[in-house]
Design an enzyme around this catalytic site. Structure first.
Site, PDB file in Angstrom:
ATOM      1  N   GLU A   9       1.462   0.030  -5.100  1.00 42.06           N
ATOM      2  CA  GLU A   9       0.352   0.307  -5.343  1.00 42.06           C
ATOM      3  C   GLU A   9       0.925   2.151  -4.784  1.00 42.06           C
ATOM      4  OE1 GLU A   9      -3.193   2.350  -3.791  1.00 42.06           O
ATOM      5  OE2 GLU A   9      -1.697   2.119  -2.360  1.00 42.06           O
ATOM      6  N   ASP A  64       0.785  -1.165  -0.114  1.00 49.06           N
ATOM      7  CA  ASP A  64       0.451   0.090   0.085  1.00 49.06           C
ATOM      8  C   ASP A  64       1.072   0.786  -0.308  1.00 49.06           C
ATOM      9  OD1 ASP A  64      -2.813   0.742   0.487  1.00 49.06           O
ATOM     10  OD2 ASP A  64      -2.344   1.804   2.080  1.00 49.06           O
TER      11      ASP A  64
END
Lengths: 680, 680
Positions: free
Chosen positions: A411, A382
C-alpha cells in the site's frame, strides 16, 4: 591473462526480460509462460543455435526450451513455470557446424561445384554426433554417416532440391555439439507465485462495523457477513489491523484530536496493554474466534488478508521493551510521526537506522511469521515506502522462501520510482495511481506503462477505486454512475482489484469537507452501521462484474490489454485476450472487449474501430458481441461499429466476442443500438 | 541471513551511462566530460544527498563530483576524465538528516509551532559534524552548535524567512554523515583514449602506387607524397598491409583467378617465403625505410595507421609452422576461405576453435606488439567480425593496458548487433553504414541512433564515403558534386572520417561492371598511377573542409548533433556545438550549422527553421551566418531563412554562427541569396 572461455564464439546479449541487469527477479504465477527474447550471434558466417535453460532454483536439473530466430540476430523462445517458488533462467548458444555444412552443401551443389570433400566433412560430423547420441540413436547415426560416404549418397540423403533429408536433420538436431557453447553471463530469477498473486478480487471491511447498531462488531459478526461478501464474488477479504489500539493521543471521530471515552480509535494505532502486533483486540474476540472466522471464510472461497502496519501506538509493549527501536529526542521522549506541520502523536514510527536493527528486523519478521502460523498467507502492507527498502527485500525473501504461497500487497501511494522499487524488492502486488486516473488519456498512458513495458515483469497492479483514506473527487461528484464506471474499469483493466466495501457498494460519497479526499464519519475513527439492503446498493453490478471476471480468463491477466480507437474522448474501449481453444466462440482465444462511458453525467456515443485481424477475427465474416453485463447479443460485420452509453442505464459494455453468430442473436439493426458501420 | 547493509536506506538504480549492466566500458577521450544521471531515493520523507565517485582504475583515491536533483527522483552530475587509460565510476547516496531537519524546522516555524526540541536536535547534528570536520572547521561548527543552543538562536542562525543561515548550510554540506551511505552495486568502467580516438581525419593510400609510372612504389616514394597529403589536412595515413604477398592462387588484375607474372597480388593475401605479418614486403623497402617514412610523416603531423588482417596466404610461414591454427579438411588440405559458392583459395582463415588457441592468441597479439615496437599506435583491423569476439576483448584489453594510446578501427561492414558488439569489446572506432546512407531520412535516422542513444557511449563512428572495396552507386552516378556532397557529410556529421585517397579526390567513379560496387582496375589487384594535379581534383575542397574541422571544436565531437527542419526532402540541415566562451561570436559555444543539397544533379532550395533559443541565440536579435566554405557572411533575423544550393557551384553551406553582426557583413537582402523570412 587468457580467459577460460576463449573458444566460445557465440555472443549473447540484450536478454529480455531482465530487470536491472538481473538484480531483481521477474514475476509469474504457476502455469504462466515466460516469453524471452535475446540477441545471439557469432563471428563469420557460421550458423548458430541456442536454447533457454531454466529450472526451479532448488533443482539441479536444467530444463530446456528452444530458441528460434526473429530478425537481425534477435531470437525468441518461451517456457512455462510449473512450480511455486523461485526459478532461474539463462540462455545458451553454440556454433552449429552441421547446419552451416548442410547450408553450404546445398549452395555448392546448386552451383555445380565439386563437393567430394564436403561429403567427407558431413560424414565426419554425423559420426561424431553418434558418439554423443543416446543408445537408441547411435546405430541410426552411424548408418547415416555410412550413407554420406557411400556412392549413392545423392539419392540416399538429398531431397530433389539439393537440401538434406529431414530425417537426418531432425536426428542431428537431437545431438548438437555443445562443447564450445556460450552461457549468458547473468543467471536471471523468477518469483513464481500462486494464481491469486495475478488474479484476485479484494474486499476491505472493518470487522468492528459488522455488529448490530451500537455494538462493537466481533469475528462472529464477521462470519455472519460472509454470505453477503461471497454473493458479490470476492475471494480476498482484507481486514484493517485487528490488534489492540492505543489510548494515548487516541483520535476521536472525524480525526478529532481529543477522543471521547466511547471512541474506538484508529486500528492502525497498534498496541495497548493487551499487547501489540501478535495479539487480537479483545473487543473483536479471541484468537480462537479469529481461527473460526478464517475457516468459515475459506468455506465460502474467501481468503483473509491481514494488515501489516509496522508502527506503534505509545502504548505498544515494544516502546517499553525495546526503546532502542525508536528515535529518541534530546529531551528523552520518543519521536512521534510527523510531516511538518502535521503531527501524529498517536504513532511512533520505527527507526530503521537503529543500531539494534538486527533484533528489530527479526522481530518484525516474526510478526508475519506469527500470522502465517495462524494460517494467513495474504498481507496488505501499510505504507511500506516509509520503512527501509533493504528490510523488505530481506523479510519478503525469507518468508517466501519458506512459504512461497505468501502474497504481499504494497500500500504505497508515493512517487513512481519508489513504488516500482518496492515491487522489485519483492512485493507481490501493488496499489497504483488508478485511484486518480479518470480521463481516457490518463488511463491509456498509465495502463500502457503498466502492461506494455518492462514494468509488467515485476509490478502487479491492484486497482482500488476507493480506500478508507481516499474518496476521490470523481466518486464524490458523479453519483451512482461514477461508482459503476470506476468498478468496471478497475475490474476489467487489471486482473486484481479491490474495493473498500460498503462505503463503495452503498455509494458513500460524503467527504469530510470540500476539497478533502477523507470520508465524513470515516470508519477509521468510528464504527459505522451500514444498510446492506439499501435499494441504492450496486452490489448486483459488482456480483455481475466479478462473475464475468471469474468466467473469462481474458480478464485474469494484464499483458494482452490493447486500447482501441473511438472518436469520443469520453468513451474508452479496450480488449483483453487469453489463449486457448474456445469451440463455443470459434476463436483461438477468450476475447473480451470493454467499452466504458467515462462521463457519469451524460450519454456519450462514438464509433469504435476494432482491428479484427490482429484480434484473431476473420475480417470478412460477421461476428457476435455478447454484452455480458446485460446478457444481450449483437451481430456485427466490419471493423467499425457505433455505441451509445447512457450512464444512468448502462455506463459500459463488457463484450464477449464470438466469431460464430447464433440464430438467437439479436439482429444488429434491432433498436439501432449497435450497428455495423454500413447501416449507420 | 541478514544483509550487512541493512541500515543503508538510500536506493540507487537506473544509472546512465551504463552499458549492459556494467559489463562493458563507456568511452571518452582525455578532457571529456561524463554526464551521469541516476535514480536515487530513500524511504519516508527524509532528504537525501549523493555524489559520483570516480578514479583512474590504477589509483586508490576516489574523486567526487556532486549530484543535483532533476525531477521524480532523478539526479544528475558530471565529471571530467583527465588521464589516459581506464577509469571506474559509481554513485553514492545517503540520508541527509541535517537537510531534513532544517526543512522541517522552517515549516514548523512558519506554522508557529513549538520548536524547542528541534533546536536541540539541530545543535546535536552540528556538534556531531564538528567531530567529522577538518581541523580548521571544528571550532566554527562548535560555535554554530553553541548558537543553536543559545537564547538568541533566532537572530543568530535564522534568515528573515525562517530558513537557516547559508553559512551554516555551506559548512554542514562540507561534512555530511556518510556512515550509512549506500554504494551503487555496479562499478562502471570508462576507457579513456587520446583525442585522436574521437577526432581524426583519415587518408587511405596504397604505398605501391606512389612510384613513378611502371615502377613498384616504395616507402621513399611515400615520403615524397607526404606534402600532398598534409596539404589536404589529414592527420592519419592508413596503409593497406605492407607485408609479403602470397604467390599461390594469387589473383590477377580485376580479380582474375589467374595472375600474370607481373601482377603484384592483393596486399591482404599476407605471407610469403620472406615472412608474414611481422615482415615488410621487400618491394616496398626495409623496416628501416618504414621507420624513416613514419618519422617523416610525424613531421607533417601525420600518424601512420597499419592494417591488421588476421589471415594467411597459403605461403605464410604459419601454415607450415602452426598448421593446427587452421582448419583441416578430411583430405588433409587446409580449408581456404569461402562464402559458397564463392571460393577464396588465396586466403586461409584462422581457426578460432583451434585446440591450440592459446598459442594462437599470443602470436596474434605479438603481431600488434611488434608494430607497436616500431612506433605504430593506430591499427585498422580488417574484417574483425570474422574472428572470434572473445579474442578481441582480450587482445585489445591487454594491448591498451600497456599502451593506452593505441587506437583500433574496426573494419566491420556487417549486421548491426555485431558491429556494436565489436565496439563494446574494445574497438576504439568503427566503420559504419554511412557509406550507403544517402537520403535525408536515412541519414537522420542513422545519425540519431549513433549520437542520441546509448550507442554514442561505446561506438565511435568513422565515416568513409568510399573504400577500396566500395565505390557506392551514389558516387558512380553523381559526378564531382556527389563526391563533394559525401565529403562534406562525412566531415561534418561525425568527428572522424576518412577517404580512400586519390580514387576519391580524383573522383574515380568507374565500377568493375554495372551493378557492382567494385572499382574497375582496382588498386587491390594492381598498381595505379594517379594524376595528382588533375584539374578535376577536389583536393582544395577537401583541404577547406579539413581546415574547418580543425578550427572548429563543434565538429570535433558528435553528441551535440541536432537536425533542423527544412521543407525540402533533398536538403538536410543540422548543427553541432562545443561549449566554451567565444568572444568573437558573442555565444557560449562554437556553433556550426551545415546545410547540404543531397541531390547532385539539381539545384534545391528550401526554408530552414533554426530553434534559435535552444542553440543559445537571442531570438529577437540579428545573427550572422558565416559560410566557411565560401568565406561569405550573411546577416539574419528570426528562426526562418531560405537557402538555394546549386550542386555544381555550392552543394553545401558550412555556417559558423555568430550573435554579433559586424559592419562588414553582407546584408541579408544582398543577391536574395539568404534572406530572413520577412523579406521572402
Amino acid at each position: 591473462m587468457l580467459p577460460t572461455t576463449g573458444r566460445r564464439r557465440v555472443q549473447i546479449e540484450g536478454v529480455s526480460p531482465e530487470i536491472d541487469g538481473g538484480r531483481f527477479p521477474i514475476k509469474r504465477t504457476v502455469g504462466e509462460k515466460v516469453h524471452l527474447e535475446v540477441d545471439m550471434f557469432c563471428d563469420s558466417h557460421d550458423a548458430i543455435a541456442g536454447l533457454i535453460l531454466y529450472r526451479p532454483e532448488s533443482s539441479q536439473q536444467w530444463q530446456e526450451a528452444p530458441l528460434s530466430p526473429l530478425v537481425n540476430d534477435r531470437w525468441q523462445g518461451e517456457f512455462t513455470v510449473s512450480e511455486l517458488g523461485s526459478y532461474v533462467y539463462t540462455v545458451m548458444g553454440w556454433v552449429d557446424h552441421f547446419k552451416s555444412w548442410r547450408r553450404d552443401l546445398t549452395k555448392k551443389l546448386d552451383a555445380g561445384q565439386d563437393v567430394s570433400i564436403d561429403w567427407l566433412i558431413g560424414a565426419e560430423l554425423v559420426e561424431k554426433a553418434s558418439q554423443r547420441a543416446s543408445t537408441e540413436d547411435v546405430q541410426a547415426l552411424k548408418d547415416w554417416a555410412a550413407k554420406l560416404n557411400s556412392e549413392e549418397k545423392h539419392s540416399l540423403v538429398l531431397m530433389p532440391d539439393n537440401t538434406l533429408s529431414d530425417a537426418l536433420i531432425v536426428l542431428m538436431d537431437k545431438y548438437p555439439d555443445r562443447e564450445l557453447a556460450t552461457l549468458y553471463e547473468n543467471l536471471l530469477k523468477i518469483t513464481v507465485d500462486r494464481e491469486k498473486a495475478r488474479f484476485s478480487t479484494w474486499y476491505e471491511m472493518f470487522p468492528r462495523s459488522c455488529g448490530t447498531p451500537g455494538k462493537h462488531g466481533t469475528f462472529a459478526d464477521c462470519e455472519a457477513r460472509l454470505p453477503y461478501i461471497a454473493s458479490m464474488g470476492f475471494d480476498v477479504l482484507y481486514l484493517p489491523p485487528i490488534h489492540p489500539i492505543g489510548l494515548k493521543f487516541r483520535k476521536g471521530k472525524n480525526n478529532a484530536t481529543q477522543a471521547e471515552l466511547e471512541d474506538v480509535g484508529v486500528p492502525w494505532g497498534i498496541g495497548g496493554p493487551e499487547g501489540g502486533h501478535k495479539v487480537v483486540n479483545p473487543q473483536l474476540g479471541t484468537l480462537e474466534d479469529f481461527h473460526k472466522f478464517a475457516l468459515k471464510a475459506a468455506e465460502y472461497g474467501i481468503e483473509l488478508a491481514l494488515d501489516i502496519a509496522y508502527q506503534c501506538s505509545p502504548d505498544h509493549p515494544y516502546v517499553q521493551k525495546h526503546p532502542q527501536w525508536f528515535k529518541h529526542r534530546p529531551d528523552g521522549s520518543i519521536q512521534y510521526a510527523e510531516n511538518p506541520p502535521k503531527k501524529y502523536q498517536d504513532i511512533y514510527p520505527i527507526d530503521f537506522e537503529s543500531e539494534e536493527w538486527q533484533s528489530l528486523w527479526e522481530e518484525l519478521k516474526s510478526i508475519v511469521q506469527f500470522w502465517i502460523d495462524q494460517g494467513i498467507r495474504i498481507f496488505r502492507v501499510d505504507n511500506p515506502h516509509t520503512k527501509a527498502f533493504p528490510f523488505w527485500e530481506w523479510m519478503i525473501g525469507e518468508i517466501k522462501q519458506a512459504y512461497p504461497d505468501t502474497i504481499f500487497l504494497a500500500e504505497a501511494f508515493t512517487r513512481p520510482k519508489m513504488m516500482y522499487r518496492l515491487a522489485k524488492m519483492g512485493f507481490t502486488q501493488s496499489y497504483t495511481y488508478f485511484t486518480w486516473r479518470n480521463t481516457k488519456s490518463e488511463l491509456t498512458r498509465y495502463l500502457q506503462e503498466l502492461t506494455q513495458t518492462d514494468v509488467h515483469e515485476f509490478f502487479r497492479p491492484n486497482f482500488w477505486p476507493n480506500t478508507p483514506d481516499i474518496l476521490p473527487e470523481f466518486l464524490q461528484l458523479g453519483g451512482q454512475p461514477a461508482f459503476i464506471i470506476r468498478l468496471i474499469l478497475a475490474g476489467t483493466l487489471t486482473a486484481s482489484y479491490g474495493i473498500y466495501g460498503l462505503a463503495f457498494e452503498l455509494c458513500e460519497n460524503r467527504p469530510l469537507k470540500e476539497g478533502s479526499e477523507e470520508y465524513l464519519d470515516s470508519e477509521k475513527y468510528q464504527i459505522r452501521n451500514w444498510d446492506l439492503d439499501s435499494p441504492d446498493s450496486i452490489k448486483d453490478v459488482i456480483a455481475r462484474v466479478n462473475c464475468i471476471r471469474h468466467t473469462h480468463p481474458a480478464l485474469q491477466s494484464n499483458k494482452s490489454l490493447r486500447f482501441h480507437e473511438i472518436d469520443n474522448e469520453e468513451v474508452i474501449c479496450y480488449s483483453k485476450q487469453a489463449e486457448g481453444e474456445y469451440e463455443e466462440t470459434g476463436l483461438k482465444s477468450d476475447l473480451i472487449v470493454v467499452v466504458v462511458n467515462l462521463n457519469p453525467y451524460h450519454t456519450q456515443s462514438g464509433r469504435i474501430c476494432l482491428p479484427l485481424e490482429s484480434l484473431g477475427l476473420k475480417p470478412k465474416q460477421p461476428y457476435q458481441l455478447h454484452d455480458l453485463l446485460k446478457d444481450t447479443q449483437y451481430s456485427c460485420r466490419g471493423e467499425f461499429f457505433h455505441v451509445e452509453l447512457n450512464p444512468q442505464v448502462n455506463p459500459a459494455h463488457i463484450f464477449w466476442v464470438k466469431q460464430y453468430v447464433s440464430p438467437s442473436t439479436r439482429p444488429m439493426w434491432d433498436g439501432n443500438y449497435i450497428a455495423p458501420e454500413e447501416y449507420v
